[in-house]
Design an enzyme around this catalytic site. Structure first.
Site, PDB file in Angstrom:
ATOM      1  N   GLY A   1      70.028  33.296  10.868  1.00 32.79           N
ATOM      2  CA  GLY A   1      69.320  34.383   9.922  1.00 32.79           C
ATOM      3  C   GLY A   1      70.059  35.778  10.573  1.00 32.79           C
TER       4      GLY A   1
ATOM      5  N   ASP B   1      56.196  37.771  21.856  1.00 35.61           N
ATOM      6  CA  ASP B   1      55.323  38.199  21.124  1.00 35.61           C
ATOM      7  C   ASP B   1      55.742  39.409  21.284  1.00 35.61           C
ATOM      8  OD1 ASP B   1      52.926  39.483  21.098  1.00 35.61           O
ATOM      9  OD2 ASP B   1      51.790  37.907  20.837  1.00 35.61           O
ATOM     10  N   HIS B   2      56.339  40.451  20.441  1.00 39.58           N
ATOM     11  CA  HIS B   2      56.757  42.004  21.213  1.00 39.58           C
ATOM     12  C   HIS B   2      55.340  42.592  21.764  1.00 39.58           C
ATOM     13  CE1 HIS B   2      55.628  42.244  16.986  1.00 39.58           C
ATOM     14  NE2 HIS B   2      55.929  43.889  17.295  1.00 39.58           N
TER      15      HIS B   2
ATOM     16  N   HIS C   1      49.066  38.450  18.940  1.00 35.61           N
ATOM     17  CA  HIS C   1      48.753  39.954  19.998  1.00 35.61           C
ATOM     18  C   HIS C   1      47.814  40.514  20.322  1.00 35.61           C
ATOM     19  CE1 HIS C   1      52.887  40.011  18.228  1.00 35.61           C
ATOM     20  NE2 HIS C   1      52.255  40.227  16.426  1.00 35.61           N
TER      21      HIS C   1
HETATM   22  P1  NAP Z   1      64.632  37.892   6.146  1.00 36.13           P
HETATM   23  O1  NAP Z   1      65.523  39.037   6.035  1.00 36.13           O
HETATM   24  O2  NAP Z   1      64.484  36.774   4.878  1.00 36.13           O
HETATM   25  O3  NAP Z   1      65.857  36.869   7.186  1.00 36.13           O
HETATM   26  C1  NAP Z   1      66.377  35.963   6.520  1.00 36.13           C
HETATM   27  C2  NAP Z   1      67.645  35.325   7.365  1.00 36.13           C
HETATM   28  O4  NAP Z   1      67.946  33.849   6.953  1.00 36.13           O
HETATM   29  C3  NAP Z   1      68.689  35.681   6.301  1.00 36.13           C
HETATM   30  O5  NAP Z   1      69.837  35.903   7.566  1.00 36.13           O
HETATM   31  C4  NAP Z   1      68.948  34.511   5.427  1.00 36.13           C
HETATM   32  O6  NAP Z   1      69.898  35.320   5.067  1.00 36.13           O
HETATM   33  C5  NAP Z   1      69.138  33.174   6.744  1.00 36.13           C
HETATM   34  N1  NAP Z   1      68.717  32.195   6.102  1.00 36.13           N
HETATM   35  C6  NAP Z   1      67.933  31.728   4.400  1.00 36.13           C
HETATM   36  N2  NAP Z   1      68.566  30.585   4.710  1.00 36.13           N
HETATM   37  C7  NAP Z   1      69.196  30.025   5.210  1.00 36.13           C
HETATM   38  C8  NAP Z   1      69.609  28.625   5.024  1.00 36.13           C
HETATM   39  N3  NAP Z   1      69.315  27.513   4.944  1.00 36.13           N
HETATM   40  N4  NAP Z   1      71.089  28.833   6.231  1.00 36.13           N
HETATM   41  C9  NAP Z   1      71.268  29.292   7.138  1.00 36.13           C
HETATM   42  N5  NAP Z   1      70.756  31.182   6.847  1.00 36.13           N
HETATM   43  C10 NAP Z   1      69.578  31.089   5.921  1.00 36.13           C
HETATM   44  O7  NAP Z   1      63.741  37.270   7.111  1.00 36.13           O
HETATM   45  P2  NAP Z   1      63.373  38.410   8.515  1.00 36.13           P
HETATM   46  O8  NAP Z   1      62.278  40.213   8.045  1.00 36.13           O
HETATM   47  O9  NAP Z   1      64.862  38.568   9.450  1.00 36.13           O
HETATM   48  O10 NAP Z   1      62.285  37.778  10.177  1.00 36.13           O
HETATM   49  C11 NAP Z   1      63.514  36.262  10.197  1.00 36.13           C
HETATM   50  C12 NAP Z   1      62.481  35.660  11.511  1.00 36.13           C
HETATM   51  O11 NAP Z   1      61.412  36.893  12.371  1.00 36.13           O
HETATM   52  C13 NAP Z   1      60.650  35.107  10.715  1.00 36.13           C
HETATM   53  O12 NAP Z   1      60.653  34.223  11.176  1.00 36.13           O
HETATM   54  C14 NAP Z   1      60.178  36.466  10.524  1.00 36.13           C
HETATM   55  O13 NAP Z   1      58.933  36.187  10.638  1.00 36.13           O
HETATM   56  C15 NAP Z   1      60.036  37.252  11.916  1.00 36.13           C
HETATM   57  N6  NAP Z   1      59.774  38.213  12.628  1.00 36.13           N
HETATM   58  C16 NAP Z   1      60.615  39.132  11.116  1.00 36.13           C
HETATM   59  C17 NAP Z   1      59.927  40.632  11.817  1.00 36.13           C
HETATM   60  C18 NAP Z   1      60.828  41.853  11.525  1.00 36.13           C
HETATM   61  O14 NAP Z   1      60.128  42.862  11.811  1.00 36.13           O
HETATM   62  N7  NAP Z   1      61.484  41.648  10.210  1.00 36.13           N
HETATM   63  C19 NAP Z   1      59.550  41.292  12.556  1.00 36.13           C
HETATM   64  C20 NAP Z   1      58.610  40.115  13.336  1.00 36.13           C
HETATM   65  C21 NAP Z   1      59.032  38.307  13.251  1.00 36.13           C
HETATM   66  P3  NAP Z   1      71.220  34.086   4.051  1.00 36.13           P
HETATM   67  O15 NAP Z   1      70.389  34.531   3.080  1.00 36.13           O
HETATM   68  O16 NAP Z   1      72.228  34.861   4.029  1.00 36.13           O
HETATM   69  O17 NAP Z   1      71.170  32.584   3.831  1.00 36.13           O
END
Ligand code: NAP
Length: 497
Positions: free
Chosen positions: A15, A181-182, A244
């Site tokens: 991702g 858990d950040h 958290h």
């Molecule tokens: P996001 O922006 O939606 O990113 C999702 C990623 O997954 C993208 O790189 C997407 O890229 C890739 N992806 C989706 N389907 C795919 C597939 N079939 N094969 C390969 N790659 C695929 O999500 P995010 O916000 O970064 O969050 C990621 C995780 O971290 C989640 O579990 C979220 O709950 C957790 N999290 C995020 C934050 C935050 O601040 N963002 C904070 C705490 C926890 P493509 O579309 O190019 O495939």
């Protein structure tokens, strides 16, 4: 020595084109590099579906690093050259073979002895599949170590968390799994343990004889922003409390570990979660309050209610606020309530812990018309970092009465340029194989078991929502929760909020 402190490692980010990678992971890896905490022999492989190239990924990494930190221009290009992109679809098994072959080439090129971190920065429904395929396609069979880093949410209730855990445990042992858990990477959360166990003046008082209640608040002034789709199926209880808030409770309530090892610390935290009083469905309303924000004003600007935000069901019953009273039924804490509250669109953005000490047996200054203030120890987690101790001192006049004084230590005023950010610290810990500040499965298990009764009760009961205006400190019932025990929330800022 160098290899022990800086293991030669490949970090694989699933991702890599997403938000988490951009905002947290790239800047954190860069900071480790800049501080000399990364071996020169490192590679980062990023995978996602879109047809990026190494060049596109590298320019995104550069951009993200420049946005978050102040990079050394000369170093940045060299740093980015360690990043490699592979177009990848999780549902295609062959993708994993291509990935294995790319990692193999990079390990050879950079003399990395098969140490691999697999970081799941993707939607949680993919975690299990990725773990299974990593094992079945041989990516975990290396000369070195392989570790799996898992983002939240770890399931959405106990059965789903168990299912996910069983799936990843088929591919990785518990000691290879790093559940992030950040909050556990934050400076002042890590400081709780030091304040408690390195100061002779606190530990003897840290129990039900001297502490009357503990209050933990994590409030945000922001709304759901662009996370509506996820948040509306989750809510504050699952998004904040299960992980958290309960982690902070266990750090505050645990007994001193006999040693500072991962096993000993985790074992003490787990005991706290086991001692937490279960709340049955007919007791939920006595112990927990939920809320949802309506329209209101934040810093003089009008903001919409939750139900009018993007990707939110207009009749949503999802809670954006939770207040709760937790009781820990053991010798140390019997009778001491731990109050927690967390919410969005609140009056202030603040994460704080207030430890309120019991009153003295009598106030001899009463005759001087003086109300002594309860002693408070305040641990400021974010955005301010520090400690305040509230004591009573002589009033600065001839009345002979008392006045509260604040002894304040601000961590923000010491040199924090080198203070690592939570993700940076946790990534480094993972590289070193230190799982202390990651969540063990037993903690996940116990915390979901506690939370599930409450969320099931709320799912089956309707409430008049929204019940608090944006820009306030939540619904009135949250104040009532403490009032009926003779307490009140201590203000989080000088405006009394
Ligand atoms: P996001 O922006 O939606 O990113 C999702 C990623 O997954 C993208 O790189 C997407 O890229 C890739 N992806 C989706 N389907 C795919 C597939 N079939 N094969 C390969 N790659 C695929 O999500 P995010 O916000 O970064 O969050 C990621 C995780 O971290 C989640 O579990 C979220 O709950 C957790 N999290 C995020 C934050 C935050 O601040 N963002 C904070 C705490 C926890 P493509 O579309 O190019 O495939």
């Amino acid at each position: 020595m160098e290899t022990i402190n800086k293991p030669k490692t490949t970090i694989v980010i699933f991702g890599v084109t997403g938000d988490l990678a951009k905002r947290k992971l790239f800047p954190s890896i860069y900071n480790l590099f800049k501080k000399g905490l990364l071996s020169e022999n490192f590679a980062v492989v990023g995978v996602a579906r879109r047809p990026w190239t190494n060049e596109i990924l590298r320019s995104n990494v550069c951009e993200a690093v420049k946005n978050e930190v102040d990079p050394d221009a000369g170093e940045l290009e060299g740093f980015c050259s360690h990043f490699h992109y592979l177009p990848f679809d999780v549902s295609r098994e062959e993708s994993f073979d291509e990935l294995n072959s790319l990692i193999g080439d990079l390990e050879e090129k950079h003399s990395i002895p098969g140490n691999r971190i697999f970081y799941m920065a993707m939607a949680p429904q993919f975690f299990g599949t990725i773990a299974s395929s990593l094992k079945s396609r041989g990516l975990t069979e290396t000369e070195g170590w392989s570790r799996l880093v898992i983002e939240k949410p770890f399931g959405h209730n106990l059965p789903s968390a168990k299912e996910l855990n069983e799936q990843i445990r088929e591919a990785f042992n518990e000691d290879q799994i790093y559940r992030i858990d950040h909050y556990l990477g934050k400076e002042m959360v890590q400081n709780i343990e030091v304040i408690r166990f390195a100061n002779a003046m606190f530990e003897p008082l840290w129990n039900n004889r001297y502490i009357s209640n503990i209050q933990i608040t994590s409030s945000e002034s922001l709304g759901v922003e662009d996370r509506g789709g996820y948040y509306d199926t989750s809510g504050a209880l699952r998004d904040m409390v299960q992980n958290h808030m309960l982690q902070m409770v266990s750090l505050l309530a645990m007994d001193p570990p006999i040693r500072l090892t991962t096993e000993e610390i985790r074992s003490e935290k787990i005991k706290v979660l086991r001692a937490m009083r279960k709340v049955s469905s007919d007791e939920v309303e006595d112990y927990f309050v939920r809320g949802q924000y309506g329209p209101g004003e934040i810093k003089g600007k009008e903001v919409p209610g939750y139900r009018s935000e993007n990707n939110i069901n207009p009749d949503s019953q999802t809670e954006t606020f939770v207040a709760g009273k937790l009781m820990i039924d053991n010798h140390r804490w019997a009778g001491v309530p731990f109050y927690i509250r967390t919410g969005k669109r609140m009056a202030v953005k603040s994460t704080k812990i207030v430890i309120q000490f019991k009153e003295l047996p009598m106030n001899i200054y009463e005759t001087k018309n003086s109300d002594t203030h309860p002693n408070l120890l305040v641990i400021h987690i974010q955005p301010d970092e520090g400690i305040t101790l509230l004591l009573n001192s002589k009033k600065n006049d001839s009345s002979g009465g008392t006045a509260p004084v604040h002894l304040h230590f601000s961590n923000n005023s010491v040199n924090t340029v080198n203070t690592p950010e939570a993700y940076e610290r946790l990534l480094h810990d993972c590289m070193l194989g230190d799982a202390t500040n990651f969540t063990h499965w037993d903690e996940v298990d116990l915390s979901w078991a506690f939370i599930d009764t409450i969320s099931e009760y709320w799912e089956n009961s309707k409430e008049e929502l929204p019940n608090y205006s944006s820009g306030t400190m939540g619904p009135e019932e949250s104040d009532e929760l403490l009032k009926k025990d003779g307490f009140h929330w201590w203000p989080l800022n000088e405006d009394g909020e």
